[in-house]
Write a protein that holds these residues in place. Structure first.
Motif, PDB file in Angstrom:
ATOM      1  N   GLY A  64       0.433  -1.554  -0.077  1.00 30.92           N
ATOM      2  CA  GLY A  64      -0.314   0.186  -0.246  1.00 30.92           C
ATOM      3  C   GLY A  64       0.974   1.366  -0.083  1.00 30.92           C
ATOM      4  N   ASN A  65       0.164   2.526   0.157  1.00 34.49           N
ATOM      5  CA  ASN A  65       0.660   3.596  -0.363  1.00 34.49           C
ATOM      6  C   ASN A  65       0.459   4.126   1.483  1.00 34.49           C
ATOM      7  N   PRO A  66       1.768   4.476   1.754  1.00 34.50           N
ATOM      8  CA  PRO A  66       0.645   5.168   3.647  1.00 34.50           C
ATOM      9  C   PRO A  66       0.691   7.175   3.191  1.00 34.50           C
ATOM     10  N   ALA A  67       0.761   7.725   2.077  1.00 35.13           N
ATOM     11  CA  ALA A  67      -0.259   8.736   2.339  1.00 35.13           C
ATOM     12  C   ALA A  67      -0.967   8.928   1.545  1.00 35.13           C
ATOM     13  N   LEU A  97      -4.915   1.829   4.115  1.00 37.34           N
ATOM     14  CA  LEU A  97      -4.885   2.085   5.460  1.00 37.34           C
ATOM     15  C   LEU A  97      -4.191   1.443   6.486  1.00 37.34           C
ATOM     16  N   ILE A  98      -3.478   0.023   5.659  1.00 39.30           N
ATOM     17  CA  ILE A  98      -1.509  -0.979   6.619  1.00 39.30           C
ATOM     18  C   ILE A  98      -0.831  -0.260   6.665  1.00 39.30           C
ATOM     19  N   ALA A  99      -0.738  -0.056   5.198  1.00 38.31           N
ATOM     20  CA  ALA A  99       0.583   0.686   5.085  1.00 38.31           C
ATOM     21  C   ALA A  99       1.084   2.126   5.933  1.00 38.31           C
ATOM     22  N   PHE A 100      -0.399   2.501   5.962  1.00 35.79           N
ATOM     23  CA  PHE A 100      -0.455   3.612   7.391  1.00 35.79           C
ATOM     24  C   PHE A 100       0.535   3.808   8.271  1.00 35.79           C
ATOM     25  N   LEU A 101      -1.473   2.595   8.639  1.00 33.44           N
ATOM     26  CA  LEU A 101      -1.236   2.317  10.335  1.00 33.44           C
ATOM     27  C   LEU A 101       0.324   1.328  11.373  1.00 33.44           C
ATOM     28  N   GLN A 102       0.042   0.171  10.147  1.00 35.45           N
ATOM     29  CA  GLN A 102       1.371  -0.305  10.284  1.00 35.45           C
ATOM     30  C   GLN A 102       3.042   0.542  11.341  1.00 35.45           C
TER      31      GLN A 102
END
Length: 143
Positions: free
Chosen positions: A27-30, A122-127
């Motif tokens: 994923g893309n955190p932004a 969302l996972i890439a942002f939260l983890q």
């Protein structure tokens, strides 16, 4: 002997319903941060160390902080499960509320409106927001 080996090996196969081997694309955190806002996750959640999100709208006792220092970093699978099946693991903060404890999460389901792209972002942002606590003791070699 071949029958015993086949029987032994069959016990090592994951069940048909196993999550083993499951992996979503990177994923893309932004974009995950934007999904956090778009899905209104900020209503009940605050992300530790991220100051530029809208403030939670729930009373402080109902706010669940995501990220920060934890005893064990949240795995990819646990984060995905917490988002798509929130009653699977309810925050201790919600269980210990003065109200009678419920087995249902107060977190509303977003499964009908969230896209797969939003989920993986969302996972890439939260983890990465979770940091494992360091032990308070020094580790000494065994004598």
């Amino acid at each position: 002997m071949g029958g015993c080996a086949a029987l032994a090996l069959s016990g090592c196969r994951p069940a048909a319903t196993s999550g083993r081997g499951f992996q979503l694309p990177t994923g893309n955190p932004a974009m995950g941060k934007q999904a956090f806002i778009d899905l209104k996750c900020y209503t009940c959640h605050r992300v530790d160390g991220i100051a530029d999100l809208p403030p939670p709208t729930q009373p402080p006792e109902k706010i669940v902080v995501l990220g920060g220092e934890v005893a064990q970093v949240r795995t990819y699978g646990r984060l995905v499960t917490a988002i798509i099946h929130p009653s699977q693991s309810i925050s201790e903060k919600m269980i210990t509320r003065p109200d009678p404890p419920s087995k249902e999460s107060p977190m509303p389901s977003v499964n009908e409106i969230m896209t797969v792209d939003q989920l993986i972002n969302l996972i890439a942002f939260l983890q990465p927001q979770y940091r494992e606590l360091q032990p308070l003791y020094e580790q000494y070699p065994m004598m």
